[in-house]
Design a protein around this motif. Structure first.
Motif, mmCIF file in Angstrom:
data_model
loop_
_atom_site.group_PDB
_atom_site.id
_atom_site.type_symbol
_atom_site.label_atom_id
_atom_site.label_comp_id
_atom_site.label_asym_id
_atom_site.label_seq_id
_atom_site.Cartn_x
_atom_site.Cartn_y
_atom_site.Cartn_z
ATOM 1 N N THR A 140 0.848 -1.189 0.000
ATOM 2 C CA THR A 140 0.000 0.000 0.000
ATOM 3 C C THR A 140 0.886 1.243 0.000
ATOM 4 O OG1 THR A 140 -0.173 -0.113 2.419
ATOM 5 C CG2 THR A 140 -1.926 -1.161 1.140
ATOM 6 N N SER A 141 0.260 2.405 -0.031
ATOM 7 C CA SER A 141 0.999 3.654 -0.221
ATOM 8 C C SER A 141 1.838 4.017 0.996
ATOM 9 C CB SER A 141 0.020 4.791 -0.514
ATOM 10 O OG SER A 141 -0.686 4.549 -1.700
ATOM 11 N N PHE A 142 3.039 4.575 0.724
ATOM 12 C CA PHE A 142 3.936 5.150 1.720
ATOM 13 C C PHE A 142 4.578 4.053 2.585
ATOM 14 C CE2 PHE A 142 0.180 8.262 1.730
ATOM 15 C CZ PHE A 142 0.555 8.798 0.519
ATOM 16 N N ALA A 143 5.486 4.460 3.436
ATOM 17 C CA ALA A 143 6.167 3.584 4.408
ATOM 18 C C ALA A 143 6.711 2.320 3.744
ATOM 19 C CB ALA A 143 5.221 3.218 5.553
ATOM 20 N N GLN A 144 7.535 2.497 2.723
ATOM 21 C CA GLN A 144 8.058 1.360 1.968
ATOM 22 C C GLN A 144 9.411 0.859 2.465
ATOM 23 O OE1 GLN A 144 6.173 -0.310 -0.480
ATOM 24 N NE2 GLN A 144 4.723 1.002 0.618
ATOM 25 N N GLU A 145 10.025 1.519 3.433
ATOM 26 C CA GLU A 145 11.255 1.003 4.027
ATOM 27 C C GLU A 145 10.958 -0.327 4.722
ATOM 28 O OE1 GLU A 145 14.833 0.249 4.785
ATOM 29 O OE2 GLU A 145 14.478 2.221 3.891
ATOM 30 N N THR A 146 11.764 -1.368 4.434
ATOM 31 C CA THR A 146 11.439 -2.702 4.930
ATOM 32 C C THR A 146 12.106 -3.043 6.257
ATOM 33 O OG1 THR A 146 13.219 -3.641 3.588
ATOM 34 C CG2 THR A 146 10.994 -3.614 2.638
ATOM 35 N N ARG A 147 13.359 -2.728 6.418
ATOM 36 C CA ARG A 147 14.062 -3.020 7.663
ATOM 37 C C ARG A 147 15.050 -1.891 7.944
ATOM 38 N NH1 ARG A 147 14.889 -9.652 7.102
ATOM 39 N NH2 ARG A 147 12.674 -10.101 7.490
ATOM 40 N N GLY A 148 14.501 -0.804 8.444
ATOM 41 C CA GLY A 148 15.327 0.349 8.722
ATOM 42 C C GLY A 148 14.477 1.587 8.948
ATOM 43 N N PHE A 149 15.130 2.741 8.891
ATOM 44 C CA PHE A 149 14.488 4.023 9.147
ATOM 45 C C PHE A 149 14.103 4.699 7.838
ATOM 46 C CE2 PHE A 149 17.090 3.115 12.821
ATOM 47 C CZ PHE A 149 16.263 3.453 13.886
ATOM 48 N N GLY A 150 13.020 5.461 7.878
ATOM 49 C CA GLY A 150 12.572 6.194 6.707
ATOM 50 C C GLY A 150 11.917 7.496 7.126
ATOM 51 N N VAL A 151 11.671 8.363 6.145
ATOM 52 C CA VAL A 151 10.997 9.634 6.395
ATOM 53 C C VAL A 151 9.771 9.730 5.510
ATOM 54 C CG1 VAL A 151 13.100 10.817 7.116
ATOM 55 C CG2 VAL A 151 12.438 10.856 4.694
ATOM 56 N N GLY A 152 8.806 10.511 5.964
ATOM 57 C CA GLY A 152 7.621 10.786 5.167
ATOM 58 C C GLY A 152 7.787 12.076 4.399
ATOM 59 N N ASN A 153 7.422 13.186 5.019
ATOM 60 C CA ASN A 153 7.643 14.485 4.382
ATOM 61 C C ASN A 153 7.530 15.591 5.422
ATOM 62 O OD1 ASN A 153 4.398 15.231 2.761
ATOM 63 N ND2 ASN A 153 4.829 14.699 4.860
ATOM 64 N N VAL A 154 7.942 16.778 5.033
ATOM 65 C CA VAL A 154 7.610 17.985 5.778
ATOM 66 C C VAL A 154 6.552 18.693 4.952
ATOM 67 C CG1 VAL A 154 9.511 19.296 4.719
ATOM 68 C CG2 VAL A 154 8.450 20.102 6.846
ATOM 69 N N ASN A 155 5.479 19.126 5.611
ATOM 70 C CA ASN A 155 4.294 19.583 4.910
ATOM 71 C C ASN A 155 3.833 20.906 5.494
ATOM 72 O OD1 ASN A 155 1.273 19.588 4.167
ATOM 73 N ND2 ASN A 155 2.050 17.806 3.058
ATOM 74 N N LEU A 156 3.515 21.866 4.615
ATOM 75 C CA LEU A 156 3.096 23.206 5.041
ATOM 76 C C LEU A 156 1.756 23.548 4.418
ATOM 77 C CD1 LEU A 156 6.479 25.108 4.581
ATOM 78 C CD2 LEU A 156 5.517 24.242 6.728
ATOM 79 N N LEU A 157 0.846 24.076 5.221
ATOM 80 C CA LEU A 157 -0.488 24.461 4.775
ATOM 81 C C LEU A 157 -0.728 25.927 5.111
ATOM 82 C CD1 LEU A 157 -3.366 23.592 3.735
ATOM 83 C CD2 LEU A 157 -3.936 23.244 6.144
ATOM 84 N N ALA A 158 -0.977 26.733 4.073
ATOM 85 C CA ALA A 158 -1.278 28.150 4.260
ATOM 86 C C ALA A 158 -2.740 28.397 3.902
ATOM 87 C CB ALA A 158 -0.375 29.017 3.384
ATOM 88 N N GLU A 159 -3.445 29.127 4.764
ATOM 89 C CA GLU A 159 -4.856 29.440 4.545
ATOM 90 C C GLU A 159 -5.095 30.919 4.822
ATOM 91 O OE1 GLU A 159 -7.513 26.497 6.584
ATOM 92 O OE2 GLU A 159 -5.629 25.950 7.545
#
Length: 384
Positions: free
Chosen positions: A78-97
């Motif tokens: 499924t989507s995201f988190a594809q690191e199998t045996r170790g560390f991973g990152v997602g993203n840094v995300n900014l929302l302006a309204e």
């Protein structure tokens, strides 16, 4: 509109919903009854602006021994988190309204593997739209916005499980187009819209049309969603694949500490030829996911997701439809603005060996014995 549980207050600013620009009442001064004094003007309306965001990282260890063609351990497809045996990152995300009177805008950007996987071309752009509310009951939105279909969203901060479901992964993720939201009294709402191709900022084939009916009453919130349109091609390579999807998302607040959720969805796709006659069914799916959240303290909860998902096979392809059962158990522990999510997930199917070359359900092996994947995750999500 995509639904999240109300127990995660930190995620509300990042859920992919339109910002309803409402008129802000002016402040009356000068007399006890609110009438301005002679020569004294009412206070001017001030524009509202907010900037929020989140960052996420994780550790994952696959507990099972199934391996892909390159010999690496296989994780859930499924989507995201594809690191199998170790560390991973997602993203840094900014929302302006920003909102002022009847108009407003939202801009959201992300940087990292999660953003790359979610946003297609121009992967740093997640949302960009403007709104206009001619009245309190109507809001028009134009641009790119998160999908109204489904229970989970792209933003890790707004989901109770860190890994995502098959229903989420099969999309859609976002739409580019125009929609109108209607408030039909205190408890009911509706939406209609016209969009480009699903998950596309550029229209390659026909348009997509969407609609939603919603209600919120007595602790129950339910959203019935419809999506119909034509893509350039489907996963089997057939041109002009016309898709219809019906989706139900609902939550029930049993008590102040217990929340139940449901997502059921059915997508069917048919190929068309030049005279627009039907020539057979193509790719699609049927799935149902159940969610449960139990609050332990103000800063801790337990969350369970169970899902059954079946990927359909086109009539001209002999592969059997793909079915998978997945169960995910997650804890949520808040330390200020930081949320720690330990998670155990188990995916199982009797026919993992039969795969589509371009499908999401693809464990990369022809071994019939490799019919399950178990994994442990610890994620950290910081919201600001």
């Amino acid at each position: 509109m995509r639904l999240t549980t109300t127990l995660l207050a930190t995620g509300l600013a990042l859920i992919s919903l339109p910002i309803i620009a409402q008129e802000v009442a002016s402040t009356d001064v000068g007399s006890l009854d609110g009438t301005p004094a002679v020569g004294q003007a009412t206070a001017k309306e001030e524009p509202s602006f907010s900037l929020s965001g989140y960052a996420d990282a994780y550790f994952q260890h696959v507990l099972t021994d199934a391996k892909g063609a390159d010999g690496s351990p296989l994780t859930f497809p499924t989507s995201f988190a594809q690191e199998t045996r170790g560390f991973g990152v997602g993203n840094v995300n900014l929302l302006a309204e920003k909102a002022l009177g009847k108009v407003g805008f939202v801009g959201q950007v992300g940087f990292g593997p999660r953003a790359d996987a979610a946003n297609g071309r121009f992967p740093n752009l997640q949302q960009l739209f403007v709104t206009y509310s001619p009245s309190d009951a109507i809001t028009l939105t134009m641009g790119q916005f998160g999908t109204f279909v489904g229970y989970e969203v792209i933003d890790a901060v707004a989901n109770m499980n860190y890994s995502t479901s098959y229903l989420f992964s099969y999309g859609p993720f976002f739409h580019t187009g125009l929609k109108a939201d209607f408030a039909l009294g205190e408890s009911f709402g509706a939406m209609v819209g016209v969009f480009n191709n699903t998950d596309s900022r550029f229209n390659d084939a026909g348009y997509y049309y969407g609609a939603q009916l919603s209600t919120e009453t007595g602790g129950i919130a339910a959203y019935l969603n419809f999506l119909y349109g034509t893509d350039t091609e489907d996963v089997s390579g057939d041109d002009d694949a016309t898709t219809f999807q019906v989706d139900l998302t609902a939550t029930y607040e049993v008590s102040e500490t217990i929340m139940l959720g449901l997502n059921a969805s059915r997508k069917s796709t048919e190929n068309l030829i030049d005279d627009e006659s039907k020539v057979g069914h193509s790719d699609g799916f049927t799935g149902i996911a159940l969610y449960g959240t139990v609050g332990i303290t103000d800063n801790a909860s337990l969350n369970l997701r169970s899902e059954y998902f079946v990927e359909s096979a086109p009539e001209d392809i002999t592969l059997d439809g793909r079915g998978v059962f997945a169960i995910t158990a997650s804890g949520n522990f808040n330390i200020g603005d930081l949320r720690i999510i330990p998670e155990f997930r188990f995916d199982s199917s009797a026919d993992f060996a039969g795969t589509y070359s371009d499908g999401i359900i693809n464990y990369g092996t022809d071994n019939d014995e490799d019919n399950s994947i178990a994994t442990f995750i610890v994620a950290a999500v910081y919201a600001f």
